[in-house]
Scaffold this motif. Structure first.
Motif, PDB file in Angstrom:
ATOM      1  N   ILE A   1       0.865  -1.195   0.000  1.00  0.00           N
ATOM      2  CA  ILE A   1       0.000   0.000   0.000  1.00  0.00           C
ATOM      3  C   ILE A   1       0.894   1.234   0.000  1.00  0.00           C
ATOM      4  O   ILE A   1       1.978   1.215   0.596  1.00  0.00           O
ATOM      5  CB  ILE A   1      -0.970   0.006   1.210  1.00  0.00           C
ATOM      6  N   SER A   2       0.461   2.288  -0.695  1.00  0.00           N
ATOM      7  CA  SER A   2       1.309   3.476  -0.825  1.00  0.00           C
ATOM      8  C   SER A   2       0.529   4.755  -0.545  1.00  0.00           C
ATOM      9  O   SER A   2      -0.696   4.794  -0.669  1.00  0.00           O
ATOM     10  CB  SER A   2       1.851   3.542  -2.257  1.00  0.00           C
ATOM     11  N   ILE A   3       1.289   5.797  -0.188  1.00  0.00           N
ATOM     12  CA  ILE A   3       0.728   7.156  -0.081  1.00  0.00           C
ATOM     13  C   ILE A   3       1.748   8.134  -0.657  1.00  0.00           C
ATOM     14  O   ILE A   3       2.926   7.785  -0.798  1.00  0.00           O
ATOM     15  CB  ILE A   3       0.414   7.570   1.383  1.00  0.00           C
ATOM     16  N   SER A   4       1.304   9.357  -0.934  1.00  0.00           N
ATOM     17  CA  SER A   4       2.261  10.332  -1.467  1.00  0.00           C
ATOM     18  C   SER A   4       2.793  11.251  -0.377  1.00  0.00           C
ATOM     19  O   SER A   4       3.727  12.012  -0.611  1.00  0.00           O
ATOM     20  CB  SER A   4       1.643  11.137  -2.610  1.00  0.00           C
ATOM     21  N   THR A   5       2.218  11.208   0.827  1.00  0.00           N
ATOM     22  CA  THR A   5       2.732  12.041   1.919  1.00  0.00           C
ATOM     23  C   THR A   5       3.644  11.203   2.818  1.00  0.00           C
ATOM     24  O   THR A   5       3.841  10.007   2.576  1.00  0.00           O
ATOM     25  CB  THR A   5       1.573  12.653   2.743  1.00  0.00           C
TER      26      THR A   5
ATOM     27  N   ALA B   1       6.998   6.889  -2.867  1.00  0.00           N
ATOM     28  CA  ALA B   1       8.111   5.992  -3.212  1.00  0.00           C
ATOM     29  C   ALA B   1       7.734   5.054  -4.362  1.00  0.00           C
ATOM     30  O   ALA B   1       8.608   4.613  -5.114  1.00  0.00           O
ATOM     31  CB  ALA B   1       8.544   5.180  -1.995  1.00  0.00           C
ATOM     32  N   LEU B   2       6.447   4.743  -4.505  1.00  0.00           N
ATOM     33  CA  LEU B   2       6.023   3.880  -5.619  1.00  0.00           C
ATOM     34  C   LEU B   2       5.406   4.702  -6.749  1.00  0.00           C
ATOM     35  O   LEU B   2       4.803   4.156  -7.667  1.00  0.00           O
ATOM     36  CB  LEU B   2       5.003   2.832  -5.129  1.00  0.00           C
ATOM     37  N   GLY B   3       5.507   6.040  -6.672  1.00  0.00           N
ATOM     38  CA  GLY B   3       4.921   6.896  -7.699  1.00  0.00           C
ATOM     39  C   GLY B   3       3.905   7.850  -7.092  1.00  0.00           C
ATOM     40  O   GLY B   3       3.525   7.711  -5.930  1.00  0.00           O
TER      41      GLY B   3
ATOM     42  N   GLN C   1       0.407  -3.471  -7.960  1.00  0.00           N
ATOM     43  CA  GLN C   1       0.412  -3.055  -6.553  1.00  0.00           C
ATOM     44  C   GLN C   1      -1.014  -3.295  -6.074  1.00  0.00           C
ATOM     45  O   GLN C   1      -1.958  -2.967  -6.789  1.00  0.00           O
ATOM     46  CB  GLN C   1       0.786  -1.567  -6.532  1.00  0.00           C
ATOM     47  N   GLU C   2      -1.194  -3.862  -4.875  1.00  0.00           N
ATOM     48  CA  GLU C   2      -2.550  -4.245  -4.457  1.00  0.00           C
ATOM     49  C   GLU C   2      -3.390  -3.065  -3.976  1.00  0.00           C
ATOM     50  O   GLU C   2      -4.598  -3.025  -4.210  1.00  0.00           O
ATOM     51  CB  GLU C   2      -2.503  -5.291  -3.341  1.00  0.00           C
TER      52      GLU C   2
ATOM     53  N   PHE D   1       2.060  15.273  -6.910  1.00  0.00           N
ATOM     54  CA  PHE D   1       2.468  15.777  -5.600  1.00  0.00           C
ATOM     55  C   PHE D   1       3.978  15.647  -5.307  1.00  0.00           C
ATOM     56  O   PHE D   1       4.570  16.578  -4.752  1.00  0.00           O
ATOM     57  CB  PHE D   1       1.655  15.085  -4.499  1.00  0.00           C
ATOM     58  N   PRO D   2       4.603  14.508  -5.645  1.00  0.00           N
ATOM     59  CA  PRO D   2       6.026  14.381  -5.309  1.00  0.00           C
ATOM     60  C   PRO D   2       6.914  15.468  -5.921  1.00  0.00           C
ATOM     61  O   PRO D   2       8.034  15.671  -5.476  1.00  0.00           O
ATOM     62  CB  PRO D   2       6.402  12.993  -5.849  1.00  0.00           C
TER      63      PRO D   2
END
Ligand code: EAX
Length: 323
Positions: free
Chosen positions: A28-32, A66-68, A82-83, A190-191
């Motif tokens: 699981i990913s987030i941009s913050t 980190a994953l986009g 990515q799930e 955002f990144p």
């Protein structure tokens, strides 16, 4: 062999199989950052999934894009590389157009109103719309109400926004609205925002206090105006095939874990909203906290007429009047 022995033997065999079964690892990913309202959400989610499935499922957490960025994460979840991801609704209309209505400025009175709509039938119906697009949307969470920051001037009235070059999310509703304020809009993932602000590629950006604080935008922005011009929902989405593969009890475990995540997320947004202004002032930002909101609403009247045509006045009223 006695029946009791047989039962014992069978259950032992099952126990061994279960014990030896490989743990399924998901991402699981987030941009913050981890230390944010989104970080606390996915950390809670990971912990709860593991606990509620007795460790049969493990969720690896990725922060800071980190994953986009959010759009890329949605693409990855749709593809299944990515799930899971937790994203703002920024890029979501590009996948699930029905969610666009939530991004209309000045639609929600306050967080309690927004949360009630999202947790009620309107929000739950919208979650179902993700399914036709390859997603299982588990729960609504939030960023909170968005405010404007910039490096040029205090924004006290809508006129002050004219000509400011601002980064926006890749969201068609936001872009239309901000153009209505006379802002020069620059959509960007955002990144890339911190560097763009630092290098002056854009003058400003808009985000809730939770994001401004966790992204340390105070280091590259001087002026903050509490415009609260739009509520920013977040959603936890999962690849639909990955969700469908889960046993019924595990499906429920994921849904319950997501609810706990949203609870932790909202509590943190409340905390950031309470402490945020003093915190940002202490870090050197000038905060305009007494804007005349009616003037900002008025400035968007022509854009709003467009939104009424696009979304239907009745649909907007249904949200505005939801109790
Ligand atoms: O979801 O892109 C944005 O401005 C979002 O508010 C941020 O990434 C948190």
């Amino acid at each position: 062999m006695k029946l009791s022995q047989l039962v014992l033997g069978v259950s032992l065999a099952f126990g061994l199989v279960a014990g030896a079964a490989a743990q399924t690892v998901m991402k699981i990913s987030i941009s913050t950052s981890q230390n944010s309202h989104q970080g606390v959400a996915i950390d809670t989610f990971a912990k709860e999934v593991e606990k509620r499935t007795n460790g049969r499922y493990k969720v690896q957490t990725f922060y800071n894009g980190a994953l986009g960025g959010e759009r890329e994460s949605m693409e990855a979840v749709q593809l299944g590389t990515q799930e899971l991801t937790l994203t703002s609704t920024g890029p979501v209309p590009n996948f699930v157009p029905e969610t666009k209505i939530l991004d209309v400025p000045f639609l929600f009175r306050d967080k309690a109103h927004a949360r009630a709509v999202l947790d009620g039938p309107i929000g739950q119906d919208l979650l179902k719309k993700f399914e036709a697009k390859g997603f299982k949307a588990l729960v609504w969470a939030e960023n909170g109400f968005r405010h404007m920051t910039n490096s040029k001037r205090d924004v006290k009235a809508p006129e002050d926004l004219k000509g400011l070059k601002m980064r926006t999310m890749e969201n068609p509703v936001h872009i239309a609205a901000y153009k209505g304020f006379g802002i020069i809009t620059t959509p960007m993932a955002f990144p890339e925002v911190f560097t763009a602000l630092q290098q002056g590629t854009v003058d400003g950006q808009e985000n809730p206090l939770s994001v401004i604080i966790s992204a340390k935008f105070d280091q590259v922005q001087k002026h903050l105006s509490l415009t609260g011009h739009v509520y920013s929902p977040c959603v936890i989405v999962m690849n639909k095939a990955a969700f469908d593969k889960l046993a019924p009890a595990d499906k429920q475990a994921f849904l319950d874990a997501a609810k706990e995540a949203a609870k932790a997320n909202r509590a943190r947004v409340d905390e950031d909203d309470t402490k945020g202004v003093a915190d940002l002032r202490a870090k050197g930002m000038t905060v305009i906290d007494n804007i005349d909101k009616a003037k900002f609403v008025q400035a968007l009247a022509p854009v709003n007429a467009e939104f009424e045509k696009q979304f239907g006045k009745a649909n907007l009223e249904k949200i505005r009047n939801y109790k």
